[in-house]
Scaffold this active site. Structure first.
Site, PDB file in Angstrom:
ATOM      1  N   ARG A  11      42.578  40.304 104.094  1.00  0.00           N
ATOM      2  CA  ARG A  11      43.131  38.984 104.432  1.00  0.00           C
ATOM      3  C   ARG A  11      44.410  38.741 103.631  1.00  0.00           C
ATOM      4  NH1 ARG A  11      40.265  35.058 102.463  1.00  0.00           N
ATOM      5  NH2 ARG A  11      38.762  36.214 101.206  1.00  0.00           N
ATOM      6  N   TYR A 151      41.158  31.364  85.986  1.00  0.00           N
ATOM      7  CA  TYR A 151      42.110  32.088  86.837  1.00  0.00           C
ATOM      8  C   TYR A 151      43.372  32.438  86.032  1.00  0.00           C
ATOM      9  CZ  TYR A 151      45.139  33.033  90.897  1.00  0.00           C
ATOM     10  OH  TYR A 151      45.988  33.613  91.815  1.00  0.00           O
TER      11      TYR A 151
END
Ligand code: NAP
Length: 241
Positions: A11, A151
């Site tokens: 993706r 993150y």
């Protein structure tokens, strides 16, 4: 023909890179984990155009699965010439709400995967005395993002690994670089509402959100270049300067 292994190619940014490199006639091994249908669809559409691509299911946060994937690739095409560590996940959450499990999942998927893939691919590159490793980091690994501490840590770790490894591997003619994209229009940002996207555009000197093709162009340049290593290149429209 050079061989490319790209993680998280089912993706978004990875898909765009994999499709375009396959069109440029690289041998491409597209790794995916959960999105089997999408990976098979990419393979099918390329095949209809006379282009082959290999797809391989592996959770890159798991050493054993990475090992099997690299063995598959080596048996199919010989040593890997170009490794693109792209697979990643993101999660918006207040720092104090992050559980141990969430922290470990983020670090295992975004950072340890780069450690595993790079270590497994390296013997072939060292044997060839040639290689190109491109790690997909993020602007948040450069400047930190509120509510995305795990993150940001994972991406800052990638940037540190890139610089240190570039020094260690330069004498073996292996280049290691990071691309630290700004906000790119993919499913990863589906949770950002349109008003916030408009705000980001307004704060971006070039006045737009990036597209996966912007990152592919940077990848292509890094593959072809022969004198760039240890760099963190940030296509971000000027959002972070
Ligand atoms: P995306 O559309 O959510 O796609 C993520 C890809 O990573 C998918 O192909 C997914 O595969 C794969 N993946 C996730 N966990 C995996 C695992 N454990 N093993 C193997 N593959 C795994 O995200 P994207 O926007 O294209 O992001 C690609 C990279 O760019 C990420 O590293 C991301 O952090 C970075 N990045 C993105 C942006 C942005 O704004 N979009 C900005 C800066 C950096 P499956 O679906 O098959 O599991």
């Amino acid at each position: 023909m050079k061989t490319v292994l790209i993680t998280g190619g089912s993706r978004g940014i990875g898909k765009c890179i994999a499709e375009n490199l396959a069109k440029e006639r690289y041998n491409v091994i597209l790794n995916y984990n959960k999105s089997e249908k999408q990976a098979k669809q990419i393979q099918k559409e390329l095949k209809e155009k006379g282009i082959n691509i290999e797809i391989y299911k592996a959770d890159v946060s798991k050493r054993e699965q990475v090992k099997k994937m690299v063995n598959f690739s080596n048996n199919k095409f010989g040593n890997i010439d170009i490794l693109i560590n792209n697979a990643g996940i993101a999660k918006l959450e207040m720092f104090n709400d992050i559980t141990d499990e969430e922290w470990n999942e983020m670090l295992n998927t975004n950072l340890n995967s780069v450690f595993y893939c790079t270590q497994e691919v390296l013997p072939g590159m060292i044997h060839n005395k040639n290689g190109c490793i491109i790690n997909i980091s993020s602007i948040w690994g450069l400047v930190g993002a509120s509510c995305e501490v795990a993150y940001s840590v994972s991406k800052a770790g990638i940037n540190g690994m890139t610089k240190a490894l570039a020094k260690e591997l330069g004498p073996s003619n292996i280049r290691v670089n990071s691309i630290a994209p700004g906000v790119i229009d993919t499913e990863m940002n589906n949770n950002i509402d349109n008003a916030i996207k408009e705000e980001i555009k307004n704060e971006t000197p070039l006045g737009k959100i990036g597209r996966p093709i912007d990152i592919y162009r940077c990848v292509k340049w890094l593959i072809e270049d022969e004198f760039t290593t240890g760099q963190i290149i940030s296509p971000n429209g000027g959002y972070v300067i």
